[in-house]
Design an enzyme around this catalytic site. Structure first.
Site, short mmCIF file in Angstrom:
data_model
loop_
_atom_site.label_atom_id
_atom_site.label_comp_id
_atom_site.label_asym_id
_atom_site.label_seq_id
_atom_site.Cartn_x
_atom_site.Cartn_y
_atom_site.Cartn_z
N PHE A 15 0.79 13.07 -18.89
CA PHE A 15 0.57 14.42 -18.35
C PHE A 15 1.90 15.06 -17.95
CE2 PHE A 15 -0.40 16.16 -13.92
CZ PHE A 15 -0.54 17.47 -14.35
N ILE A 16 2.56 14.53 -16.93
CA ILE A 16 3.82 15.13 -16.48
C ILE A 16 4.90 14.95 -17.56
CG2 ILE A 16 5.65 15.01 -14.73
CD1 ILE A 16 3.49 13.94 -12.75
N LEU A 77 8.89 7.79 -15.82
CA LEU A 77 7.55 8.24 -15.41
C LEU A 77 6.48 7.19 -15.71
CD1 LEU A 77 7.73 11.86 -16.92
CD2 LEU A 77 8.04 11.26 -14.53
N GLN A 80 1.28 3.00 -13.67
CA GLN A 80 -0.14 3.05 -13.34
C GLN A 80 -0.20 4.06 -12.20
OE1 GLN A 80 -3.33 3.12 -11.68
NE2 GLN A 80 -2.08 1.94 -10.25
N TYR A 143 0.17 0.74 -4.59
CA TYR A 143 0.85 1.80 -5.36
C TYR A 143 2.01 2.38 -4.55
CZ TYR A 143 1.42 6.44 -7.54
OH TYR A 143 1.94 7.56 -8.13
N ASN A 175 0.74 16.11 -5.01
CA ASN A 175 -0.38 16.02 -5.97
C ASN A 175 -0.19 17.01 -7.12
OD1 ASN A 175 -1.33 14.62 -3.54
ND2 ASN A 175 -3.19 14.39 -4.75
N PHE A 207 -15.29 12.60 -1.49
CA PHE A 207 -15.12 11.35 -0.74
C PHE A 207 -14.72 11.71 0.69
CE2 PHE A 207 -14.18 9.81 -5.15
CZ PHE A 207 -15.33 9.04 -5.29
P1 NAD Z 1 -0.05 9.67 -16.88
O1 NAD Z 1 -0.98 8.49 -16.79
O2 NAD Z 1 -0.52 10.87 -17.63
O3 NAD Z 1 1.37 9.25 -17.43
C1 NAD Z 1 1.85 7.93 -17.40
C2 NAD Z 1 2.37 7.62 -18.80
O4 NAD Z 1 3.00 6.34 -18.79
C3 NAD Z 1 1.26 7.55 -19.86
O5 NAD Z 1 1.67 8.26 -21.01
C4 NAD Z 1 1.12 6.05 -20.15
O6 NAD Z 1 0.66 5.80 -21.46
C5 NAD Z 1 2.54 5.58 -19.88
N1 NAD Z 1 2.65 4.18 -19.49
C6 NAD Z 1 1.98 3.55 -18.48
N2 NAD Z 1 2.40 2.27 -18.39
C7 NAD Z 1 3.37 2.11 -19.33
C8 NAD Z 1 4.19 1.01 -19.71
N3 NAD Z 1 4.11 -0.19 -19.10
N4 NAD Z 1 5.06 1.18 -20.73
C9 NAD Z 1 5.16 2.38 -21.36
N5 NAD Z 1 4.42 3.46 -21.02
C10 NAD Z 1 3.53 3.31 -20.03
O7 NAD Z 1 0.28 10.05 -15.35
P2 NAD Z 1 1.15 11.23 -14.72
O8 NAD Z 1 0.28 11.88 -13.72
O9 NAD Z 1 1.82 12.03 -15.77
O10 NAD Z 1 2.25 10.40 -13.91
C11 NAD Z 1 3.61 10.29 -14.31
C12 NAD Z 1 4.41 9.67 -13.17
O11 NAD Z 1 4.38 10.51 -12.03
C13 NAD Z 1 3.89 8.31 -12.70
O12 NAD Z 1 5.01 7.50 -12.39
C14 NAD Z 1 3.12 8.62 -11.45
O13 NAD Z 1 3.05 7.52 -10.56
C15 NAD Z 1 3.97 9.76 -10.90
N6 NAD Z 1 3.26 10.62 -9.97
C16 NAD Z 1 2.21 11.36 -10.41
C17 NAD Z 1 1.56 12.21 -9.51
C18 NAD Z 1 0.39 13.05 -9.91
O14 NAD Z 1 -0.19 13.72 -9.02
N7 NAD Z 1 -0.01 13.09 -11.18
C19 NAD Z 1 1.99 12.28 -8.18
C20 NAD Z 1 3.03 11.44 -7.76
C21 NAD Z 1 3.68 10.64 -8.68
C1 UD1 Z 2 -2.42 11.41 -6.35
C2 UD1 Z 2 -1.99 10.78 -7.67
C3 UD1 Z 2 -0.97 9.71 -7.40
C4 UD1 Z 2 0.17 10.34 -6.62
C5 UD1 Z 2 -0.33 10.98 -5.32
C6 UD1 Z 2 0.78 11.74 -4.59
C7 UD1 Z 2 -3.58 10.63 -9.51
C8 UD1 Z 2 -4.77 9.93 -10.07
N1 UD1 Z 2 -3.15 10.17 -8.34
O1 UD1 Z 2 -3.05 10.43 -5.52
O2 UD1 Z 2 -0.46 9.22 -8.65
O3 UD1 Z 2 1.17 9.41 -6.37
O4 UD1 Z 2 -1.31 11.96 -5.66
O5 UD1 Z 2 0.27 12.40 -3.48
O6 UD1 Z 2 -3.05 11.54 -10.10
N2 UD1 Z 2 -11.34 12.93 -4.40
C9 UD1 Z 2 -12.65 13.34 -4.21
N3 UD1 Z 2 -13.50 13.32 -5.29
C10 UD1 Z 2 -13.09 12.89 -6.53
C11 UD1 Z 2 -11.74 12.46 -6.71
C12 UD1 Z 2 -10.90 12.50 -5.61
O7 UD1 Z 2 -13.07 13.71 -3.11
O8 UD1 Z 2 -13.92 12.90 -7.47
C13 UD1 Z 2 -10.41 12.99 -3.24
C14 UD1 Z 2 -9.78 11.66 -2.90
O9 UD1 Z 2 -10.64 10.87 -2.09
C15 UD1 Z 2 -8.51 12.14 -2.18
C16 UD1 Z 2 -8.16 13.45 -2.91
O10 UD1 Z 2 -9.34 13.86 -3.59
O11 UD1 Z 2 -8.81 12.44 -0.84
C17 UD1 Z 2 -7.05 13.27 -3.94
O12 UD1 Z 2 -7.37 12.16 -4.76
P1 UD1 Z 2 -6.59 11.85 -6.13
O13 UD1 Z 2 -6.57 13.04 -6.98
O14 UD1 Z 2 -7.16 10.58 -6.68
O15 UD1 Z 2 -5.11 11.71 -5.66
P2 UD1 Z 2 -4.27 10.85 -4.59
O16 UD1 Z 2 -4.98 9.59 -4.21
O17 UD1 Z 2 -3.85 11.81 -3.53
#
Ligand code: NAD
Ligand code: UD1
Length: 316
Positions: A15-16, A77, A80, A143, A175, A207
């Site tokens: 995604f990112i 990036l 998990q 995490y 988020n 939740f």
């Molecule tokens: P995402 O799941 O879309 O992206 C993760 C990518 O990493 C995927 O393309 C996946 O296939 C790849 N990947 C996972 N494990 C791997 C491995 N062992 N080797 C090679 N590739 C691997 O998730 P995202 O939301 O884009 O997150 C990207 C980064 O940002 C992550 O490090 C996540 O922890 C961090 N992050 C995301 C959020 C959020 O809100 N989405 C917030 C804080 C931090």
């Molecule tokens: C998210 C990111 C995590 C990141 C963190 C930074 C994902 C899956 N997780 O975690 O990688 O490091 O932000 O702040 O992208 N909720 C509901 N109903 C649902 C789903 C979620 O109520 O169906 C609530 C959850 O209980 C939580 C909030 O929404 O209170 C956010 O949940 P979620 O989107 O899973 O994100 P984080 O746990 O904050």
């Protein structure tokens, strides 16, 4: 090409990652994506597949990373990403979120590459708000612990670098939401789940009654922050928050999404999930001062754009 940058983006098919790769390619950087496609998709890279200097490597970042040409910069990036999944399986989280960082550090030392690491607001735990980088982190999940440990390893690698000058910056994303965030798992980000369910007329689960608050930041803004950190002044192991600076409750989010999508889905309450923080909001002064970055896309506009994308995918 911008100063001859060759940027390795681990997790670049996610995604990112895919938004970041598009921004790098658009300005002419040479880009290599390393991704095991565990949650990412090759489709996410459709717009850049045939761009000059773009390479895709399907590989696991928890194994030693070898590239034909060493990168000058690394955006790490690959991970998990679910807090809940990390509680269910902390060992897998350790591997994907800490071992992979050590592999990236080994490559960065060898290649003399600057690292921009995707850390998380989850490192703070339930501390005073807004979260400032000077607070003592108290992560409440494997995490968050592994993201924080990764930050410490990056800082130690920069401090102990015998050649001097290893550059690393940890961006603590709050988020992140936007197009291409997959709603396909129960562990997915709340906005992607709510939009998909609202458009399908299915119930949205709150939740803990939806009282938790989050600081949502649009993916395009996050990609800009990553580019700013790649280009910015040399930083040895510093951490910076990347958030919008606001707080929205999950219930308000659900109601806004129902209104935007004109959905008649019902809201249903469920017990809070273990290990999750309740409230989260970023202090964003440091990144504004150091990198001149601030979030620009308001939540309403970002939700509209994301809803349009989810509707397009559902209708395709
Ligand atoms: P995402 O799941 O879309 O992206 C993760 C990518 O990493 C995927 O393309 C996946 O296939 C790849 N990947 C996972 N494990 C791997 C491995 N062992 N080797 C090679 N590739 C691997 O998730 P995202 O939301 O884009 O997150 C990207 C980064 O940002 C992550 O490090 C996540 O922890 C961090 N992050 C995301 C959020 C959020 O809100 N989405 C917030 C804080 C931090
Ligand atoms: C998210 C990111 C995590 C990141 C963190 C930074 C994902 C899956 N997780 O975690 O990688 O490091 O932000 O702040 O992208 N909720 C509901 N109903 C649902 C789903 C979620 O109520 O169906 C609530 C959850 O209980 C939580 C909030 O929404 O209170 C956010 O949940 P979620 O989107 O899973 O994100 P984080 O746990 O904050």
């Amino acid at each position: 090409m911008d100063g001859g940058k060759h940027v390795l983006v681990t997790g670049g098919a996610g995604f990112i990652g895919s938004h970041t790769v598009e921004a790098l390619v658009a300005r002419g950087d040479r880009v290599t994506v390393l991704d095991d496609l565990s949650t990412g998709r090759r489709d996410n890279l459709a717009a850049v597949e045939s761009a000059p200097g773009f390479t895709f490597v399907c590989a696991d970042a928890t194994e030693p990373i070898a590239l034909a040409t060493p990168p000058t910069h690394i955006v790490h990036l690959a991970a998990q990403v679910s807090v809940t999944a990390s509680l269910a399986d902390p060992l897998t989280d350790l591997k994907k979120n800490l071992v992979a960082t050590l592999r990236v550090i080994a490559l960065a030392k060898e290649a003399r590459a600057r690292v921009v690491f995707a850390s998380s607001a989850a490192i703070y735990g339930d501390g005073p708000l807004p979260s400032h980088e000077s607070l003592t982190p108290r992560p409440a999940s494997p995490y968050g612990i592994h993201k924080l440990a990764s930050e410490h390893h990056l800082r130690a690698a920069a401090l102990n670098d015998p050649a001097g000058g290893l550059e690393a910056v940890a961006l603590r994303f709050f988020n992140v939401y936007g197009p291409r965030q997959s709603p396909s798992s129960p562990y997915a980000g709340v906005i992607s789940i709510f939009l998909a369910r609202a458009l399908a007329g299915e119930a949205l689960t709150l939740f803990g009654g939806g009282v938790a608050t989050r600081d949502f930041v649009y993916v395009g803004d996050v990609a800009r922050a990553i580019l700013a950190a790649l280009d910015g002044p040399a930083i040895a192991g510093e951490a910076m928050n990347v958030g919008g600076g606001g707080a929205t409750s999950v219930r308000t989010l659900a109601e806004t999404i129902l209104a935007i999508t004109r959905s008649t889905s019902v809201l249903r309450e469920a017990p809070a999930r273990a290990g999750e923080i309740v409230d989260s909001r970023a202090d964003v002064t440091r990144i504004a001062e150091r990198l001149g970055w601030r979030a620009e896309v308001p939540l309403a506009a970002g939700l509209e754009a994301t809803a349009a994308w989810v509707a397009g995918v559902a209708g395709a």
